[in-house]
Scaffold this motif. Structure first.
Motif, PDB file in Angstrom:
ATOM      1  N   MET A 175     -22.841 -19.041  37.757  1.00 26.20           N
ATOM      2  CA  MET A 175     -24.126 -19.424  37.160  1.00 26.20           C
ATOM      3  C   MET A 175     -24.889 -20.377  38.074  1.00 26.20           C
ATOM      4  SD  MET A 175     -23.009 -19.929  33.154  1.00 26.20           S
ATOM      5  CE  MET A 175     -24.649 -20.516  32.671  1.00 26.20           C
ATOM      6  N   ALA A 176     -24.175 -21.321  38.693  1.00 24.50           N
ATOM      7  CA  ALA A 176     -24.844 -22.272  39.583  1.00 24.50           C
ATOM      8  C   ALA A 176     -25.397 -21.586  40.822  1.00 24.50           C
ATOM      9  CB  ALA A 176     -23.869 -23.379  39.980  1.00 24.50           C
ATOM     10  N   ILE A 177     -24.696 -20.581  41.325  1.00 22.17           N
ATOM     11  CA  ILE A 177     -25.178 -19.861  42.503  1.00 22.17           C
ATOM     12  C   ILE A 177     -26.510 -19.166  42.210  1.00 22.17           C
ATOM     13  CG2 ILE A 177     -24.722 -17.816  43.941  1.00 22.17           C
ATOM     14  CD1 ILE A 177     -21.798 -18.690  44.064  1.00 22.17           C
ATOM     15  N   GLY A 178     -26.613 -18.535  41.042  1.00 19.23           N
ATOM     16  CA  GLY A 178     -27.817 -17.771  40.734  1.00 19.23           C
ATOM     17  C   GLY A 178     -28.799 -18.446  39.808  1.00 19.23           C
ATOM     18  N   ALA A 179     -28.501 -19.689  39.391  1.00 23.74           N
ATOM     19  CA  ALA A 179     -29.313 -20.328  38.349  1.00 23.74           C
ATOM     20  C   ALA A 179     -30.767 -20.529  38.739  1.00 23.74           C
ATOM     21  CB  ALA A 179     -28.696 -21.679  37.967  1.00 23.74           C
ATOM     22  N   TYR A 180     -31.015 -20.754  40.037  1.00 19.84           N
ATOM     23  CA  TYR A 180     -32.404 -20.994  40.452  1.00 19.84           C
ATOM     24  C   TYR A 180     -33.292 -19.794  40.105  1.00 19.84           C
ATOM     25  CZ  TYR A 180     -32.115 -17.730  44.361  1.00 19.84           C
ATOM     26  OH  TYR A 180     -32.001 -16.589  45.115  1.00 19.84           O
ATOM     27  N   GLY A 233     -25.437 -13.907  39.616  1.00 16.16           N
ATOM     28  CA  GLY A 233     -24.533 -15.046  39.630  1.00 16.16           C
ATOM     29  C   GLY A 233     -23.650 -15.090  38.393  1.00 16.16           C
ATOM     30  N   VAL A 234     -24.262 -14.860  37.223  1.00 14.84           N
ATOM     31  CA  VAL A 234     -23.498 -14.851  35.967  1.00 14.84           C
ATOM     32  C   VAL A 234     -22.473 -13.726  35.982  1.00 14.84           C
ATOM     33  CG1 VAL A 234     -23.651 -14.514  33.476  1.00 14.84           C
ATOM     34  CG2 VAL A 234     -25.349 -15.929  34.651  1.00 14.84           C
ATOM     35  N   LEU A 235     -22.914 -12.541  36.400  1.00 10.39           N
ATOM     36  CA  LEU A 235     -22.015 -11.384  36.418  1.00 10.39           C
ATOM     37  C   LEU A 235     -20.847 -11.612  37.366  1.00 10.39           C
ATOM     38  CD1 LEU A 235     -21.545  -8.441  35.482  1.00 10.39           C
ATOM     39  CD2 LEU A 235     -22.880  -7.709  37.467  1.00 10.39           C
ATOM     40  N   GLY A 236     -21.151 -12.112  38.572  1.00  5.64           N
ATOM     41  CA  GLY A 236     -20.082 -12.356  39.534  1.00  5.64           C
ATOM     42  C   GLY A 236     -19.068 -13.357  39.018  1.00  5.64           C
ATOM     43  N   GLY A 237     -19.551 -14.457  38.418  1.00  8.49           N
ATOM     44  CA  GLY A 237     -18.634 -15.459  37.888  1.00  8.49           C
ATOM     45  C   GLY A 237     -17.809 -14.943  36.733  1.00  8.49           C
TER      46      GLY A 237
END
Length: 456
Positions: free
Chosen positions: A53-58, A357-361
């Motif tokens: 989530m942090a990776i894609g949150a932006y 990001g969510v999916l990957g995590g």
């Protein structure tokens, strides 16, 4: 209209300085990608899902605010919106840098994304450049984004190795401050903000763009492409560290080698797509290569050499698609709707990044690193199936051309423009005293078109 003159010194200054602002901001966003999965594990409360989530949150706040901020810049001015967005970006870097938990980093990334200034920058470029030079200025910005991505992949791990994850985030804030200084001191101020349909959203074109099947395919494609990028960077750094045995401080050389070799590989493919008019073939081939590289990463996680090869192929496919999809959009979008189509396209891109990001995590937490790569391959295959239904795009170029003010209300003007050899589409916008046209440059009669728009 097709004056052979070069860009003025002010136009060159505007294009170069705005390209630098864009590059500094994107550099700050991208630097986090290759390091967050590995260094983030040291933070309190870190889980695979929160890291993803942090990776894609932006992308989440970017997607929601991109178009509204662009429209706000029409009302209050470009520079206030751009500076305000950079301030938000800098604050987000400070929040993430001071955080001692993954939730704090997540909050900082969301705040960074709230500085959604891309549409305002594009509109300012349109305000500061003449019609015949606008494409050059936009190309400079496009190149700056590609360069910032390449630099970020190398610099991010180097800074993290020297100053930790906090150092990376503090660097993003510093880059934002440099951007603010450029906007305030170097970027020229336009005499007045003007609405350009090729650089901003036109309300009447919004719903037609959402219903356009060809544009929807591109929107799905760019969303998948950036979802793959974010999901891949949840898993790839961990595969390099935990399976291939490469310390996280040394990841930079893998990305450097991958990007340098990928740039060599992508150039002939892009030239072939444009000059031979085989864009569909190149795009579908690059999508297939994306799927295959994900499977290669899955099957060769324990081999550093194989992972390096996979990284080279992945970046080659990614860079080809990142360059060709906007070109396809410019060819497909109806005359006078390119800015609207690009706004929706950018929103799809950022939404894809957030979802990726969510999916990957989530997949990593449930099925491990291999599951992430398999999931990414399936995503790419879904895009390949949808992309296979597209037609070869029309090979046309978009122009916004000034019209003699005495002719803008002439109902026969549009017919005369469309009768010019090489003109595929056109609309006349009386409020702007401008014509938005799409032409095949190989057959266009430029002199006749000039005579139609500016009769002696």
């Amino acid at each position: 209209m097709y004056q052979p003159d070069s860009m003025s010194s002010e136009e060159r200054r505007a294009a170069a300085s705005l390209a630098s602002v864009f590059a500094f901001r994107m550099l700050g966003l991208f630097m986090v990608l290759p390091v967050l999965a590995t260094y983030g594990q040291d933070l309190a409360g870190a889980t695979p899902l929160l890291i993803g989530m942090a990776i894609g949150a932006y992308g989440l706040t970017q997607a929601f605010l991109q178009i509204p901020f662009g429209m706000l810049s029409d009302r209050i001015g470009r520079k206030p919106v751009i500076i305000g967005g950079l301030i938000l970006f800098a604050l987000g870097g400070l929040v993430a840098g001071q955080a001692d938990s993954m939730l704090g980093v997540l909050a900082g990334r969301i705040l960074q994304g709230a500085g959604a200034i891309a549409a305002a920058i594009m509109a300012l470029v349109a305000d500061l450049t003449r019609d015949q030079h606008r494409t050059k200025a936009m190309a400079m910005i496009g190149m700056s984004i590609g360069l910032s991505f390449a630099v970020a992949m190398v610099v991010g791990p180097l800074i993290a190795g020297a100053a930790g994850l906090a150092g990376v985030f503090y660097s993003t804030s510093l880059l934002a401050l440099v951007g603010i200084a450029l906007v305030a001191l170097v970027v020229p101020s336009p005499q007045q903000a003007q609405h350009h349909r090729d650089a901003g959203v036109a309300r009447g074109a919004f719903l037609p763009a959402l219903r356009n099947a060809d544009l929807l395919r591109l929107n799905y494609g760019i969303a998948v492409l950036h979802a793959l990028l974010m999901a891949c960077f949840v898993a790839l750094p961990l595969a390099l560290q935990e399976h291939a045995g490469l310390p996280r401080e040394q990841h930079w050389w893998v990305y450097l080698a991958g990007l340098l070799l990928s740039f060599i590989g992508m150039v002939p493919l892009i030239i072939y797509a444009e000059r031979r008019r085989r864009m569909k073939r190149v795009v579908l081939g690059a999508i297939l290569l994306l799927a295959l590289t994900q499977l290669l990463m899955w099957l060769s996680m324990n081999s550093l050499a194989a992972l390096v090869v996979a990284v080279v192929l992945f970046f080659t496919a990614f860079n080809v698609l990142e360059a060709t999809l906007p070109s396809m959009l410019s060819k497909i979008a109806p005359a006078g709707s390119k800015g609207t189509a690009m706004g929706i396209y950018s929103t799809s891109q950022f939404a894809g990044a957030a979802l990726g990001g969510v999916l990957g995590g989530a997949v990593y937490g449930s099925f491990g690193l291999g599951g992430v790569f398999v999931c990414c391959a399936l995503l790419a295959i879904s895009w390949l199936a949808i992309g296979a239904t597209m037609d070869e795009p029309p090979y046309v170029t978009s122009y916004r051309l000034a019209v003699d003010p005495t002719l803008v209300r002439d109902e026969a003007l549009l017919r005369r423009v469309l009768d010019v050899p090489g003109v595929a589409e056109a609309i006349i916008v009386a409020e702007e005293a401008a014509a938005y046209i799409k032409v095949d440059t190989q057959v266009l009669d430029r002199e006749q078109l000039d005579r139609v728009l500016h009769p002696v």
